[in-house]
Design a protein around this motif. Sequence first.
Motif, mmCIF file in Angstrom:
data_model
loop_
_atom_site.group_PDB
_atom_site.id
_atom_site.type_symbol
_atom_site.label_atom_id
_atom_site.label_comp_id
_atom_site.label_asym_id
_atom_site.label_seq_id
_atom_site.Cartn_x
_atom_site.Cartn_y
_atom_site.Cartn_z
ATOM 1 N N LEU A 1 0.834 -1.216 0.000
ATOM 2 C CA LEU A 1 0.000 0.000 0.000
ATOM 3 C C LEU A 1 0.865 1.261 0.000
ATOM 4 C CD1 LEU A 1 -2.921 -1.067 2.366
ATOM 5 C CD2 LEU A 1 -3.054 -0.548 -0.094
ATOM 6 N N ILE A 2 1.965 1.226 0.792
ATOM 7 C CA ILE A 2 2.856 2.399 0.835
ATOM 8 C C ILE A 2 3.538 2.566 -0.534
ATOM 9 C CG2 ILE A 2 4.928 3.373 1.899
ATOM 10 C CD1 ILE A 2 4.140 1.893 4.486
ATOM 11 N N ALA A 3 3.997 1.434 -1.114
ATOM 12 C CA ALA A 3 4.632 1.493 -2.436
ATOM 13 C C ALA A 3 3.661 2.082 -3.453
ATOM 14 C CB ALA A 3 5.062 0.087 -2.862
ATOM 15 N N ALA A 4 2.408 1.615 -3.420
ATOM 16 C CA ALA A 4 1.389 2.096 -4.369
ATOM 17 C C ALA A 4 1.139 3.590 -4.152
ATOM 18 C CB ALA A 4 0.099 1.307 -4.189
ATOM 19 N N ALA A 5 1.046 3.998 -2.884
ATOM 20 C CA ALA A 5 0.773 5.415 -2.585
ATOM 21 C C ALA A 5 1.912 6.295 -3.110
ATOM 22 C CB ALA A 5 0.618 5.601 -1.083
ATOM 23 N N LEU A 6 3.163 5.845 -2.927
ATOM 24 C CA LEU A 6 4.320 6.641 -3.363
ATOM 25 C C LEU A 6 4.401 6.728 -4.886
ATOM 26 C CD1 LEU A 6 7.054 5.466 -0.817
ATOM 27 C CD2 LEU A 6 5.970 7.714 -0.942
ATOM 28 N N THR A 7 4.247 5.583 -5.579
ATOM 29 C CA THR A 7 4.399 5.587 -7.035
ATOM 30 C C THR A 7 3.201 6.264 -7.707
ATOM 31 O OG1 THR A 7 3.569 3.303 -7.032
ATOM 32 C CG2 THR A 7 5.945 3.610 -7.280
ATOM 33 N N THR A 8 2.132 6.504 -6.937
ATOM 34 C CA THR A 8 0.976 7.239 -7.471
ATOM 35 C C THR A 8 1.153 8.733 -7.223
ATOM 36 O OG1 THR A 8 -0.500 5.351 -7.145
ATOM 37 C CG2 THR A 8 -1.524 7.534 -7.245
ATOM 38 N N THR A 9 1.404 9.097 -5.964
ATOM 39 C CA THR A 9 1.494 10.529 -5.628
ATOM 40 C C THR A 9 2.764 11.170 -6.204
ATOM 41 O OG1 THR A 9 2.552 9.887 -3.551
ATOM 42 C CG2 THR A 9 0.165 10.287 -3.501
ATOM 43 N N ALA A 10 3.741 10.346 -6.593
ATOM 44 C CA ALA A 10 5.006 10.881 -7.134
ATOM 45 C C ALA A 10 4.763 11.822 -8.313
ATOM 46 C CB ALA A 10 5.912 9.738 -7.569
ATOM 47 N N PHE A 11 3.679 11.603 -9.046
ATOM 48 C CA PHE A 11 3.448 12.389 -10.257
ATOM 49 C C PHE A 11 2.901 13.786 -9.949
ATOM 50 C CE2 PHE A 11 4.546 9.385 -13.482
ATOM 51 C CZ PHE A 11 4.440 8.172 -12.826
ATOM 52 N N ILE A 12 2.416 13.986 -8.739
ATOM 53 C CA ILE A 12 1.814 15.292 -8.391
ATOM 54 C C ILE A 12 2.843 16.419 -8.485
ATOM 55 C CG2 ILE A 12 0.705 16.603 -6.530
ATOM 56 C CD1 ILE A 12 -0.702 13.935 -5.745
ATOM 57 N N PRO A 13 4.063 16.255 -7.914
ATOM 58 C CA PRO A 13 5.050 17.353 -8.046
ATOM 59 C C PRO A 13 5.347 17.712 -9.498
ATOM 60 C CG PRO A 13 5.840 15.673 -6.510
ATOM 61 C CD PRO A 13 4.589 15.154 -7.100
ATOM 62 N N GLN A 14 5.314 16.735 -10.417
ATOM 63 C CA GLN A 14 5.582 17.050 -11.838
ATOM 64 C C GLN A 14 4.410 17.834 -12.433
ATOM 65 O OE1 GLN A 14 8.559 15.968 -14.115
ATOM 66 N NE2 GLN A 14 7.587 17.910 -14.581
ATOM 67 N N VAL A 15 3.200 17.479 -12.055
ATOM 68 C CA VAL A 15 2.025 18.227 -12.552
ATOM 69 C C VAL A 15 2.091 19.676 -12.058
ATOM 70 C CG1 VAL A 15 -0.502 18.430 -12.391
ATOM 71 C CG2 VAL A 15 0.540 16.178 -12.736
ATOM 72 N N VAL A 16 2.411 19.832 -10.774
ATOM 73 C CA VAL A 16 2.475 21.180 -10.176
ATOM 74 C C VAL A 16 3.582 22.007 -10.835
ATOM 75 C CG1 VAL A 16 3.045 22.455 -8.057
ATOM 76 C CG2 VAL A 16 1.500 20.468 -7.962
ATOM 77 N N LYS A 17 4.749 21.369 -11.064
ATOM 78 C CA LYS A 17 5.898 22.073 -11.663
ATOM 79 C C LYS A 17 5.526 22.600 -13.055
ATOM 80 C CE LYS A 17 10.833 21.373 -12.760
ATOM 81 N NZ LYS A 17 11.401 22.450 -11.915
#
Lengths: 83, 83
Positions: free
Chosen positions: B8-24
């Motif tokens: 679950l932690i792995a899934a949460a990280l590899t999912t939320t990881a894309f948010i900083p790129q969207v924001v940037k």
Amino acid sequence: MDTNTLGLIAAALTTTAFIPQVVKIWRSRHTKDISLGMFAIFSIGVFLWLLYGIRIDALPVILSNGITLVLSLTILVFKLRYK
Amino acid sequence: MDTNTLGLIAAALTTTAFIPQVVKIWRSRHTKDISLGMFAIFSIGVFLWLLYGIRIDALPVILSNGITLVLSLTILVFKLRYK
């Protein structure tokens, strides 16, 4: 298409997808628009998926996340090197 | 840490990881260094993972890949819009 094949193709695509980004940075030496946060968080997540794959003894999970980790860390190193 | 929590932690990280790129991208409107090929291939792969999750009826796989697909397609659309 049977479910296993679907999973293998999905794994192959989400793993090899990082190769064009590695090649693009290698050629341009530019990483300004790439998010350091994304590849840092993603690398940790993929590392945990690798541990998860080892725990459940699933070779496809180990292989795909092992390769993705190498590619993701490569982009991270490039990002740190080529500001 | 038990195996399910690890996943679950792995899934949460590899999912939320894309948010900083969207924001940037949202802030800079620049995508030049980002590989169109990567996000095109990655989006197809994540879509297949979503189908795979539906096939094996695994909510964590469905949820994480559903969110990742939205984020990955957002970056793809930004890439096409902001050359």
